[in-house]
Design a protein around this motif. Structure first.
Motif, PDB file in Angstrom:
ATOM      1  N   GLN A  42      -8.646   6.675 -12.240  1.00 13.40           N
ATOM      2  CA  GLN A  42      -9.187   7.360 -13.236  1.00 13.40           C
ATOM      3  C   GLN A  42     -10.438   8.070 -12.773  1.00 13.40           C
ATOM      4  OE1 GLN A  42      -6.747   7.889 -15.756  1.00 13.40           O
ATOM      5  NE2 GLN A  42      -5.702   6.398 -14.578  1.00 13.40           N
ATOM      6  N   LEU A  43     -11.220   7.292 -12.122  1.00 14.83           N
ATOM      7  CA  LEU A  43     -12.593   7.831 -11.677  1.00 14.83           C
ATOM      8  C   LEU A  43     -12.241   8.950 -10.532  1.00 14.83           C
ATOM      9  CD1 LEU A  43     -14.334   4.404 -11.079  1.00 14.83           C
ATOM     10  CD2 LEU A  43     -15.082   6.154 -12.465  1.00 14.83           C
ATOM     11  N   LEU A  44     -11.415   8.904  -9.729  1.00 14.96           N
ATOM     12  CA  LEU A  44     -11.236  10.014  -8.982  1.00 14.96           C
ATOM     13  C   LEU A  44     -10.325  11.045  -9.634  1.00 14.96           C
ATOM     14  CD1 LEU A  44      -9.538   7.880  -5.724  1.00 14.96           C
ATOM     15  CD2 LEU A  44     -12.001   8.796  -6.111  1.00 14.96           C
ATOM     16  N   LYS A  45      -9.954  10.972 -10.602  1.00 16.19           N
ATOM     17  CA  LYS A  45      -9.298  11.989 -11.350  1.00 16.19           C
ATOM     18  C   LYS A  45     -10.339  12.819 -11.968  1.00 16.19           C
ATOM     19  CE  LYS A  45      -5.604  11.463 -13.574  1.00 16.19           C
ATOM     20  NZ  LYS A  45      -4.695  12.361 -12.858  1.00 16.19           N
ATOM     21  N   LEU A  46     -11.400  12.024 -12.364  1.00 16.75           N
ATOM     22  CA  LEU A  46     -12.606  12.460 -13.251  1.00 16.75           C
ATOM     23  C   LEU A  46     -13.089  13.362 -11.897  1.00 16.75           C
ATOM     24  CD1 LEU A  46     -14.223  13.262 -15.535  1.00 16.75           C
ATOM     25  CD2 LEU A  46     -15.395  10.926 -15.086  1.00 16.75           C
ATOM     26  N   ARG A  47     -13.511  12.892 -10.757  1.00 18.09           N
ATOM     27  CA  ARG A  47     -14.365  13.668 -10.072  1.00 18.09           C
ATOM     28  C   ARG A  47     -13.475  15.099  -9.415  1.00 18.09           C
ATOM     29  NH1 ARG A  47     -15.941  10.522  -4.548  1.00 18.09           N
ATOM     30  NH2 ARG A  47     -17.824  10.103  -6.031  1.00 18.09           N
ATOM     31  N   ASP A  48     -12.140  15.043  -9.610  1.00 20.20           N
ATOM     32  CA  ASP A  48     -11.602  16.035  -9.159  1.00 20.20           C
ATOM     33  C   ASP A  48     -11.351  17.096 -10.289  1.00 20.20           C
ATOM     34  OD1 ASP A  48     -11.289  15.209  -6.599  1.00 20.20           O
ATOM     35  OD2 ASP A  48      -9.429  14.570  -6.842  1.00 20.20           O
ATOM     36  N   THR A  49     -11.910  16.854 -11.664  1.00 22.34           N
ATOM     37  CA  THR A  49     -11.535  17.633 -12.789  1.00 22.34           C
ATOM     38  C   THR A  49     -12.866  18.445 -12.958  1.00 22.34           C
ATOM     39  OG1 THR A  49     -10.346  16.041 -13.575  1.00 22.34           O
ATOM     40  CG2 THR A  49     -11.187  17.541 -14.924  1.00 22.34           C
ATOM     41  N   PRO A  50     -12.871  19.630 -13.008  1.00 22.65           N
ATOM     42  CA  PRO A  50     -14.056  20.600 -13.216  1.00 22.65           C
ATOM     43  C   PRO A  50     -14.296  20.960 -14.747  1.00 22.65           C
ATOM     44  CG  PRO A  50     -12.137  22.166 -12.818  1.00 22.65           C
ATOM     45  CD  PRO A  50     -11.710  20.706 -12.688  1.00 22.65           C
ATOM     46  N   VAL A  51     -15.116  20.038 -15.132  1.00 16.70           N
ATOM     47  CA  VAL A  51     -15.585  19.837 -16.481  1.00 16.70           C
ATOM     48  C   VAL A  51     -16.950  20.275 -16.730  1.00 16.70           C
ATOM     49  CG1 VAL A  51     -13.525  18.342 -17.295  1.00 16.70           C
ATOM     50  CG2 VAL A  51     -15.752  17.428 -16.582  1.00 16.70           C
ATOM     51  N   PRO A  52     -17.645  20.551 -17.981  1.00 15.31           N
ATOM     52  CA  PRO A  52     -19.028  20.679 -18.189  1.00 15.31           C
ATOM     53  C   PRO A  52     -19.652  19.151 -17.930  1.00 15.31           C
ATOM     54  CG  PRO A  52     -17.760  21.742 -19.769  1.00 15.31           C
ATOM     55  CD  PRO A  52     -17.030  20.915 -19.131  1.00 15.31           C
ATOM     56  N   VAL A  53     -21.032  19.001 -17.423  1.00 10.91           N
ATOM     57  CA  VAL A  53     -21.683  17.964 -17.266  1.00 10.91           C
ATOM     58  C   VAL A  53     -21.804  17.137 -18.410  1.00 10.91           C
ATOM     59  CG1 VAL A  53     -24.033  18.904 -17.756  1.00 10.91           C
ATOM     60  CG2 VAL A  53     -23.801  17.093 -16.324  1.00 10.91           C
ATOM     61  N   SER A  54     -21.930  17.632 -19.606  1.00 11.92           N
ATOM     62  CA  SER A  54     -21.743  16.792 -21.070  1.00 11.92           C
ATOM     63  C   SER A  54     -20.558  15.968 -20.941  1.00 11.92           C
ATOM     64  CB  SER A  54     -22.174  17.549 -22.158  1.00 11.92           C
ATOM     65  OG  SER A  54     -21.255  18.279 -22.367  1.00 11.92           O
ATOM     66  N   HIS A  55     -19.343  16.566 -20.735  1.00 14.88           N
ATOM     67  CA  HIS A  55     -18.095  15.945 -20.899  1.00 14.88           C
ATOM     68  C   HIS A  55     -17.956  14.903 -19.600  1.00 14.88           C
ATOM     69  CE1 HIS A  55     -17.468  19.573 -23.262  1.00 14.88           C
ATOM     70  NE2 HIS A  55     -16.321  19.024 -23.700  1.00 14.88           N
ATOM     71  N   ARG A  56     -18.444  15.201 -18.571  1.00 15.85           N
ATOM     72  CA  ARG A  56     -18.493  14.378 -17.533  1.00 15.85           C
ATOM     73  C   ARG A  56     -19.181  13.129 -17.684  1.00 15.85           C
ATOM     74  NH1 ARG A  56     -16.467  14.982 -12.516  1.00 15.85           N
ATOM     75  NH2 ARG A  56     -16.398  17.257 -12.834  1.00 15.85           N
ATOM     76  N   ILE A  57     -20.331  13.018 -18.245  1.00 20.84           N
ATOM     77  CA  ILE A  57     -21.120  11.966 -18.506  1.00 20.84           C
ATOM     78  C   ILE A  57     -20.628  11.142 -19.403  1.00 20.84           C
ATOM     79  CG2 ILE A  57     -23.495  11.275 -19.561  1.00 20.84           C
ATOM     80  CD1 ILE A  57     -24.589  13.500 -17.856  1.00 20.84           C
ATOM     81  N   LYS A  58     -20.124  11.844 -20.559  1.00 20.56           N
ATOM     82  CA  LYS A  58     -19.448  10.838 -21.671  1.00 20.56           C
ATOM     83  C   LYS A  58     -18.247   9.979 -21.037  1.00 20.56           C
ATOM     84  CE  LYS A  58     -20.607  13.827 -25.342  1.00 20.56           C
ATOM     85  NZ  LYS A  58     -20.282  15.136 -26.572  1.00 20.56           N
ATOM     86  N   LEU A  59     -17.313  10.683 -20.256  1.00 19.27           N
ATOM     87  CA  LEU A  59     -16.497  10.051 -19.543  1.00 19.27           C
ATOM     88  C   LEU A  59     -16.667   8.983 -18.538  1.00 19.27           C
ATOM     89  CD1 LEU A  59     -13.839  13.050 -19.216  1.00 19.27           C
ATOM     90  CD2 LEU A  59     -13.326  11.074 -20.727  1.00 19.27           C
ATOM     91  N   LEU A  60     -17.790   9.359 -17.839  1.00 16.06           N
ATOM     92  CA  LEU A  60     -18.004   8.338 -17.003  1.00 16.06           C
ATOM     93  C   LEU A  60     -18.700   7.032 -17.747  1.00 16.06           C
ATOM     94  CD1 LEU A  60     -20.368  10.521 -14.250  1.00 16.06           C
ATOM     95  CD2 LEU A  60     -18.443   8.947 -13.909  1.00 16.06           C
ATOM     96  N   ASP A  61     -19.431   7.602 -18.751  1.00  9.86           N
ATOM     97  CA  ASP A  61     -19.891   6.099 -19.495  1.00  9.86           C
ATOM     98  C   ASP A  61     -18.921   5.479 -20.175  1.00  9.86           C
ATOM     99  OD1 ASP A  61     -22.476   7.000 -19.293  1.00  9.86           O
ATOM    100  OD2 ASP A  61     -22.754   8.143 -21.283  1.00  9.86           O
ATOM    101  N   LEU A  62     -17.737   6.045 -20.552  1.00 11.31           N
ATOM    102  CA  LEU A  62     -16.555   5.046 -21.038  1.00 11.31           C
ATOM    103  C   LEU A  62     -15.964   4.588 -19.913  1.00 11.31           C
ATOM    104  CD1 LEU A  62     -15.038   7.927 -23.476  1.00 11.31           C
ATOM    105  CD2 LEU A  62     -16.145   5.803 -24.084  1.00 11.31           C
TER     106      LEU A  62
END
Length: 504
Positions: A42-62
């Motif tokens: 899931q971490l690698l999938k998020l890294r490869d997904t182009p999303v706005p920084v606010s979305h990325r941080i929310k997912l990283l926090d989860l």
């Protein structure tokens, strides 16, 4: 200040986000570490997904919450390892580190956008990202210490960079979530743990040191000049991939701009707490972990007062060597070896890579190392064919261990005596205690100016009480002695200096 609206995710990115959220929903409420591999994906999938920084941080926090769960579930098993670390355990360690590396790096990557013109006017989000990046680095450093492995390349430099960024934006003193440590405190705690020479402690002792530092109300203050009047000054170069160094052992480079800190206060507090424990105070009364009440805990506090309060300068240069030696491990084996010359005891073969009058560095060649423990006693005998195998048995304590892979381990030994005599002691006022096996170590000035007794922990209940020493040579030799000082104390041995008992 207005901010630019963030672009909406593409359909492919939305699908990836939906997949991550579905995984998070299924993982909710779990307490173990069985899904570490799925979490890594899931971490690698998020890294490869182009999303706005606010979305990325929310997912990283989860995802961070689940990474924290995995780390806390695995750490207890890392505290029960034997050296060298078995292949299966190394795979588990790698699995955890593989989680921490992308999580830490992605939090760092988000900072460029958060601190940029479009990052918004609130520094709270950058602060949390910075603190969690530092937490991920701290976990990696702690794990490397627990498994006696070298710290990952670039980890210290990453840690220094996080601290420097926090200082630049005046974020260092902001408390963490739910009253946790600030960035300044977290950084100082990691530095302090590293100055305690982690390679010289067992995993259980390292946990105690970590808990001790975290619970202490004291903190070290970093400054651009050495603290005046301090005996124990350390420095750290934020541009180098290294932890802090004791100023007495190494000077900073002329072109560097180091930060300095002193450990005199926390060393004095450890000394005071040790004194209270020896007088019968409980760990609870002193707000200390329960481990502090054990003999091993006393030994750790005693060593911390020296490592933090009186860091020693190396007295002798090391000389490179390349000769083989046999190692006899453990007090029981040493006693049998000294008592009955030629008795069969387990031996392992090592290569001596350097030595000084104070000790040796070794590299494992062959033989069993399953019972190897930092703080245990060994006898080192050089393999000399011309001498017919009659080289002296040098008595040493294992001071540090380093293991980069399951087939490789290196040791650092502190020499405490050039030889030993097997004997027994009886305590006149403890007749029910029976005889206790000990090793008599001769005086070796200037390292040890008086004769010493080496024995298992807890066998002498009343330090300073008279003892009857029984030595069997050609006939039975009986001596009356008294312990004076407890010079060394680990989970495996205690070393007392002794003198004749003239009161008898």
């Amino acid at each position: 200040m207005s901010t630019l609206p963030e672009p909406s995710p593409s359909p492919a990115a939305e699908a990836s986000i939906r997949h991550i959220l579905e995984w998070l929903a299924t993982a909710h409420g779990r307490s173990g570490s069985d899904d570490a591999e799925q979490l890594h994906r899931q971490l690698l999938k998020l890294r490869d997904t182009p999303v706005p920084v606010s979305h990325r941080i929310k997912l990283l926090d989860l995802l961070h919450g689940h990474v924290e769960r995995v780390v806390k579930a695995e750490l207890p098993s890392f505290q029960k390892i034997s050296l060298p670390v078995a292949r299966k355990m190394r795979q588990r360690v790698k699995q955890v580190v593989d989680l921490l590396e992308p999580l830490t790096q992605d939090y760092f990557n988000s900072l460029a956008e958060l601190f940029g013109p479009a990052g918004g006017n609130s520094l709270r989000s950058p602060h949390n990202s910075l603190l969690r990046a530092m937490q991920g680095i701290g976990w990696q450093i702690k794990i490397s210490h627990l498994v006696a492995a070298p710290t990952g390349v670039g980890l210290w430099q990453q840690l220094h960079a996080a601290f420097r960024t926090a200082r630049r934006f005046d974020l260092g003193a902001i408390p963490g979530p739910r009253g946790s440590a600030s960035i300044e405190r977290a950084y100082a705690d990691i530095l302090l743990a590293a100055t305690a020479q982690p390679a010289s402690f067992s995993a259980s002792e390292l946990k105690f040191i970590s808990d001790y530092i975290e619970a202490s109300p004291l903190r070290v203050e970093l400054s651009e000049t050495p603290p005046a009047g301090a005996d124990a000054v350390f420095w750290v170069d934020l541009d180098r991939d290294f932890p802090a160094h004791a100023l007495i052992r190494r000077l900073p480079a002329a072109e560097s701009l180091p930060l300095y800190f002193a450990c005199d206060t926390i060393a004095a507090e450890a000394r005071r707490q040790l004194g209270e424990l020896e007088r019968g105070a409980s760990a609870v009364d002193l707000n200390l972990p329960a481990f502090a009440e054990t003999r091993a805990g006393h030994g750790v506090l005693r060593r911390l007062t020296k490592l933090w309060g009186k860091p020693a300068k190396r007295r002798f240069p090391r000389r490179r060597q390349s000769y083989r030696a046999n190692l006899c491990l453990g007090l029981d084996n040493l006693w049998r070896l000294m008592r009955h010359t030629g008795s069969p005891v387990p031996l392992s073969e090592w290569m001596v890579t350097n030595e000084s009058p104070e000790g040796y560095a070794l590299m494992h060649v062959s033989g069993d190392t399953d019972d190897l423990r930092i703080g245990d006693v060994v006898a080192l005998q050089a393999i000399d064919e011309q001498d017919g195998g009659n080289a002296p048995q040098r008595i040493c304590i294992i001071r540090w261990a380093m293991s980069e892979n399951p087939e490789h381990i290196e040791l650092g030994l502190q020499l405490i005596a050039p030889r030993a005599i097997a004997a027994e002691i009886a305590q006149p006022y403890e007749l029910d205690a029976g005889r206790v096996a000990v090793l008599i170590l001769p005086e070796t000035p200037p390292l040890r100016p008086s004769e010493s007794l080496l024995l298992a922990p807890g066998k002498i209940q009343n330090a300073g009480a008279p003892l009857i020493l029984l030595v069997e040579k050609d006939n039975l030799l009986i001596r009356e002695i008294r312990t004076e000082n407890l010079d060394e104390q680990t989970n495996n041995i205690e070393l007392f200096s002794v003198a004749p008992d003239h009161s008898a």
